[in-house]
Scaffold this motif. Structure first.
Motif, PDB file in Angstrom:
ATOM      1  N   LYS A  49       0.841  -1.193   0.000  1.00 56.15           N
ATOM      2  CA  LYS A  49       0.000   0.000   0.000  1.00 56.15           C
ATOM      3  C   LYS A  49       0.880   1.249   0.000  1.00 56.15           C
ATOM      4  O   LYS A  49       2.044   1.199   0.417  1.00 56.15           O
ATOM      5  CB  LYS A  49      -0.934   0.004   1.201  1.00 56.15           C
ATOM      6  CG  LYS A  49      -0.237   0.013   2.547  1.00 56.15           C
ATOM      7  CD  LYS A  49      -1.252  -0.017   3.670  1.00 56.15           C
ATOM      8  CE  LYS A  49      -0.576   0.009   5.050  1.00 56.15           C
ATOM      9  NZ  LYS A  49      -1.579  -0.018   6.145  1.00 56.15           N
ATOM     10  N   PRO A  50       0.331   2.376  -0.469  1.00 56.30           N
ATOM     11  CA  PRO A  50       1.121   3.614  -0.518  1.00 56.30           C
ATOM     12  C   PRO A  50       1.530   4.056   0.883  1.00 56.30           C
ATOM     13  O   PRO A  50       0.785   3.890   1.852  1.00 56.30           O
ATOM     14  CB  PRO A  50       0.162   4.621  -1.149  1.00 56.30           C
ATOM     15  CG  PRO A  50      -0.857   3.797  -1.857  1.00 56.30           C
ATOM     16  CD  PRO A  50      -1.004   2.545  -1.042  1.00 56.30           C
ATOM     17  N   PHE A  51       2.729   4.617   0.983  1.00 59.86           N
ATOM     18  CA  PHE A  51       3.202   5.124   2.274  1.00 59.86           C
ATOM     19  C   PHE A  51       4.260   6.188   2.013  1.00 59.86           C
ATOM     20  O   PHE A  51       4.704   6.400   0.884  1.00 59.86           O
ATOM     21  CB  PHE A  51       3.782   3.987   3.126  1.00 59.86           C
ATOM     22  CG  PHE A  51       5.224   3.657   2.810  1.00 59.86           C
ATOM     23  CD1 PHE A  51       6.245   3.981   3.691  1.00 59.86           C
ATOM     24  CD2 PHE A  51       5.566   3.050   1.610  1.00 59.86           C
ATOM     25  CE1 PHE A  51       7.573   3.689   3.399  1.00 59.86           C
ATOM     26  CE2 PHE A  51       6.881   2.743   1.310  1.00 59.86           C
ATOM     27  CZ  PHE A  51       7.891   3.064   2.200  1.00 59.86           C
ATOM     28  N   GLY A  52       4.662   6.868   3.072  1.00 61.41           N
ATOM     29  CA  GLY A  52       5.781   7.811   2.979  1.00 61.41           C
ATOM     30  C   GLY A  52       5.395   9.139   2.369  1.00 61.41           C
ATOM     31  O   GLY A  52       4.431   9.781   2.795  1.00 61.41           O
ATOM     32  N   ALA A  53       6.136   9.549   1.364  1.00 60.31           N
ATOM     33  CA  ALA A  53       5.931  10.842   0.715  1.00 60.31           C
ATOM     34  C   ALA A  53       5.732  10.637  -0.779  1.00 60.31           C
ATOM     35  O   ALA A  53       6.426   9.834  -1.405  1.00 60.31           O
ATOM     36  CB  ALA A  53       7.119  11.764   0.968  1.00 60.31           C
ATOM     37  N   ALA A  54       4.768  11.343  -1.349  1.00 56.25           N
ATOM     38  CA  ALA A  54       4.509  11.293  -2.789  1.00 56.25           C
ATOM     39  C   ALA A  54       4.969  12.597  -3.421  1.00 56.25           C
ATOM     40  O   ALA A  54       4.965  13.654  -2.776  1.00 56.25           O
ATOM     41  CB  ALA A  54       3.021  11.079  -3.051  1.00 56.25           C
ATOM     42  N   ASN A  55       5.387  12.515  -4.684  1.00 60.17           N
ATOM     43  CA  ASN A  55       5.805  13.742  -5.359  1.00 60.17           C
ATOM     44  C   ASN A  55       5.458  13.710  -6.843  1.00 60.17           C
ATOM     45  O   ASN A  55       5.213  12.647  -7.420  1.00 60.17           O
ATOM     46  CB  ASN A  55       7.302  14.017  -5.171  1.00 60.17           C
ATOM     47  CG  ASN A  55       8.175  12.982  -5.860  1.00 60.17           C
ATOM     48  OD1 ASN A  55       7.701  12.001  -6.400  1.00 60.17           O
ATOM     49  ND2 ASN A  55       9.474  13.204  -5.838  1.00 60.17           N
ATOM     50  N   PRO A  89      17.078  -6.085  -0.948  1.00 54.56           N
ATOM     51  CA  PRO A  89      17.498  -6.948   0.157  1.00 54.56           C
ATOM     52  C   PRO A  89      17.136  -6.302   1.489  1.00 54.56           C
ATOM     53  O   PRO A  89      17.103  -5.066   1.601  1.00 54.56           O
ATOM     54  CB  PRO A  89      19.018  -7.042  -0.031  1.00 54.56           C
ATOM     55  CG  PRO A  89      19.233  -6.755  -1.476  1.00 54.56           C
ATOM     56  CD  PRO A  89      18.180  -5.778  -1.881  1.00 54.56           C
ATOM     57  N   PRO A  90      16.853  -7.101   2.506  1.00 48.64           N
ATOM     58  CA  PRO A  90      16.399  -6.554   3.798  1.00 48.64           C
ATOM     59  C   PRO A  90      17.264  -5.434   4.350  1.00 48.64           C
ATOM     60  O   PRO A  90      16.749  -4.442   4.861  1.00 48.64           O
ATOM     61  CB  PRO A  90      16.413  -7.784   4.713  1.00 48.64           C
ATOM     62  CG  PRO A  90      16.193  -8.937   3.788  1.00 48.64           C
ATOM     63  CD  PRO A  90      16.884  -8.576   2.510  1.00 48.64           C
ATOM     64  N   THR A  91      18.590  -5.580   4.248  1.00 51.84           N
ATOM     65  CA  THR A  91      19.465  -4.534   4.810  1.00 51.84           C
ATOM     66  C   THR A  91      19.325  -3.234   4.031  1.00 51.84           C
ATOM     67  O   THR A  91      19.271  -2.148   4.612  1.00 51.84           O
ATOM     68  CB  THR A  91      20.925  -4.991   4.790  1.00 51.84           C
ATOM     69  OG1 THR A  91      21.277  -5.407   3.461  1.00 51.84           O
ATOM     70  CG2 THR A  91      21.136  -6.151   5.755  1.00 51.84           C
ATOM     71  N   ALA A  92      19.255  -3.346   2.696  1.00 46.38           N
ATOM     72  CA  ALA A  92      19.112  -2.143   1.865  1.00 46.38           C
ATOM     73  C   ALA A  92      17.724  -1.544   2.038  1.00 46.38           C
ATOM     74  O   ALA A  92      17.564  -0.321   2.107  1.00 46.38           O
ATOM     75  CB  ALA A  92      19.376  -2.485   0.404  1.00 46.38           C
ATOM     76  N   LEU A  93      16.697  -2.423   2.118  1.00 44.51           N
ATOM     77  CA  LEU A  93      15.329  -1.932   2.250  1.00 44.51           C
ATOM     78  C   LEU A  93      15.137  -1.167   3.547  1.00 44.51           C
ATOM     79  O   LEU A  93      14.451  -0.149   3.591  1.00 44.51           O
ATOM     80  CB  LEU A  93      14.355  -3.111   2.182  1.00 44.51           C
ATOM     81  CG  LEU A  93      12.865  -2.758   2.079  1.00 44.51           C
ATOM     82  CD1 LEU A  93      12.603  -1.917   0.842  1.00 44.51           C
ATOM     83  CD2 LEU A  93      12.021  -4.020   2.057  1.00 44.51           C
ATOM     84  N   SER A  94      15.768  -1.629   4.609  1.00 46.15           N
ATOM     85  CA  SER A  94      15.637  -0.933   5.892  1.00 46.15           C
ATOM     86  C   SER A  94      16.215   0.475   5.814  1.00 46.15           C
ATOM     87  O   SER A  94      15.664   1.416   6.396  1.00 46.15           O
ATOM     88  CB  SER A  94      16.320  -1.735   7.004  1.00 46.15           C
ATOM     89  OG  SER A  94      17.713  -1.842   6.772  1.00 46.15           O
ATOM     90  N   ARG A  95      17.324   0.627   5.070  1.00 46.04           N
ATOM     91  CA  ARG A  95      17.914   1.966   4.907  1.00 46.04           C
ATOM     92  C   ARG A  95      16.989   2.863   4.082  1.00 46.04           C
ATOM     93  O   ARG A  95      16.836   4.054   4.371  1.00 46.04           O
ATOM     94  CB  ARG A  95      19.282   1.864   4.241  1.00 46.04           C
ATOM     95  CG  ARG A  95      20.368   1.255   5.128  1.00 46.04           C
ATOM     96  CD  ARG A  95      21.754   1.584   4.602  1.00 46.04           C
ATOM     97  NE  ARG A  95      21.953   1.082   3.250  1.00 46.04           N
ATOM     98  CZ  ARG A  95      22.413  -0.126   2.953  1.00 46.04           C
ATOM     99  NH1 ARG A  95      22.694  -0.982   3.928  1.00 46.04           N
ATOM    100  NH2 ARG A  95      22.576  -0.497   1.695  1.00 46.04           N
ATOM    101  N   ILE A  96      16.374   2.287   3.033  1.00 45.94           N
ATOM    102  CA  ILE A  96      15.459   3.057   2.190  1.00 45.94           C
ATOM    103  C   ILE A  96      14.264   3.536   3.007  1.00 45.94           C
ATOM    104  O   ILE A  96      13.868   4.703   2.939  1.00 45.94           O
ATOM    105  CB  ILE A  96      14.996   2.207   0.997  1.00 45.94           C
ATOM    106  CG1 ILE A  96      16.164   1.924   0.056  1.00 45.94           C
ATOM    107  CG2 ILE A  96      13.875   2.916   0.236  1.00 45.94           C
ATOM    108  CD1 ILE A  96      15.852   0.924  -1.037  1.00 45.94           C
ATOM    109  N   ILE A  97      13.706   2.614   3.803  1.00 44.21           N
ATOM    110  CA  ILE A  97      12.540   2.967   4.614  1.00 44.21           C
ATOM    111  C   ILE A  97      12.900   4.040   5.645  1.00 44.21           C
ATOM    112  O   ILE A  97      12.141   4.988   5.875  1.00 44.21           O
ATOM    113  CB  ILE A  97      11.967   1.716   5.299  1.00 44.21           C
ATOM    114  CG1 ILE A  97      11.400   0.763   4.246  1.00 44.21           C
ATOM    115  CG2 ILE A  97      10.879   2.095   6.309  1.00 44.21           C
ATOM    116  CD1 ILE A  97      10.992  -0.583   4.795  1.00 44.21           C
TER     117      ILE A  97
END
Length: 318
Positions: A49-55, A89-97
């Protein structure tokens, strides 16, 4: 003197509702790209689902205007929205989030002050050199990161990696300041050339208003950020950046520059300027769509911030 900063990369208009802002900008005569909404599942097996910031971007040849909002549970999403699924990958995804969550905090803090322009990004030919210069001046920053910038081409949207550097300075109350490199030349050459109905061709100026007592310190810190000296223009100070300029003006003289404008919180960005091919044609377009206009002493046409979700837009003859 800085040699790596050459113009404004983009400004960001932070809004409560993306759909309302897009309707307004399209009525102004800007072509708006479909807004991008990040998507992610809360847990494995759940529907993303959508989350965070949209632009959404309003593109010129080599800079742009960004419209930004926070994605809210149950909030209205425009019909033409482009959904970007996050997978890594989980480690990269956590940084993105974590990065997205920091952005949401920043945007929410901006909206708590007022709806309007809160983002200013400078175009750097070399983000690493910009970082080294900030280090030398003792200005805090978040390090050089590589991010994905969407570029609209004839074959669809392409995500192009670019390097970004965020200023991390406790004195930056006006919003978000950063440096960014433009995509490689071959990516810009394949970018769809946008013909805006209002004749706009380039983003050329950002206007920062500050309290009278904070005017000199504000000019001093922008001198550190940009690596150039300001020149005096009336009561304002102007930093020339090749293809653009940053104008800083004290609150008591803001109406000299933008008649009738007032900001609810200082310091803050009062507006930005775009060049147009034919100012008379731009005026006719704005009149036909019912926008109020003010003509400045230098002959520019201004649509007041009260009619544009808190940000004045200045149209200037190219």
């Amino acid at each position: 003197m800085s040699i790596e900063i050459n113009k404004i990369h983009h400004v960001g208009h932070v809004v409560y509702e993306m759909e309302t802002a897009l309707e307004l900008y399209r009525k102004l005569g800007f072509v708006c790209q479909p807004p991008a909404y990040p998507m992610m599942a809360g847990q494995e097996g759940e529907t993303p689902k959508p989350f965070g910031a949209a632009n959404a971007h309003i593109a010129f040849v080599d800079n742009f205007i960004e419209i930004v909002t926070v994605v809210r549970e149950g909030g209205r999403i425009p019909d033409d929205a482009h959904f970007v699924s996050l997978s890594a990958p989980p480690t990269a995804l956590s940084r993105i989030i974590a990065s997205i969550n920091r952005t949401v905090v920043t945007i929410s803090r901006c909206l708590a002050r007022f709806e309007g322009m809160h983002i200013l990004v400078f175009s750097s030919s070399d983000a690493v050199s910009s970082a080294a210069r900030l280090d030398q001046e003792g200005v805090g920053h978040g390090g050089v990161l590589t991010v994905q910038r969407p570029v609209e081409t004839s074959s669809g949207t392409q995500l192009v990696p670019v390097r970004l550097l965020e200023i991390d300075d406790e004195h930056v109350i006006e919003g978000r300041l950063a440096f960014a490199e433009n995509p490689p030349l071959d990516a810009l050459q394949t970018q769809i050339k946008t013909d805006h109905p209002n004749g706009a061709t380039e983003l050329v100026e950002a206007i920062l208003c500050t309290g009278d007592g904070e005017f000199d310190p504000c000019v001093a810190r922008y001198r550190l950020y940009l690596g150039v000296e300001a020149r005096t223009e009336g009561e304002a100070r102007v930093f020339d950046l090749g293809g653009g300029r940053i104008t800083i003006i004290p609150d008591s003289r803001l109406t000299d520059l933008l008649p009738g404008e007032a900001l609810p919180s200082l310091p803050g960005f009062a507006g930005y300027t775009v060049k147009v091919r034919d100012l008379h044609a731009t005026r006719r377009h704005l009149e036909a769509h019912g926008f109020p206009m003010i003509e400045t002493a230098r002959g520019d046409v201004v649509v007041p911030g009260a009619s544009l979700l808190g940000t004045a837009i200045i149209f200037r003859q190219d």
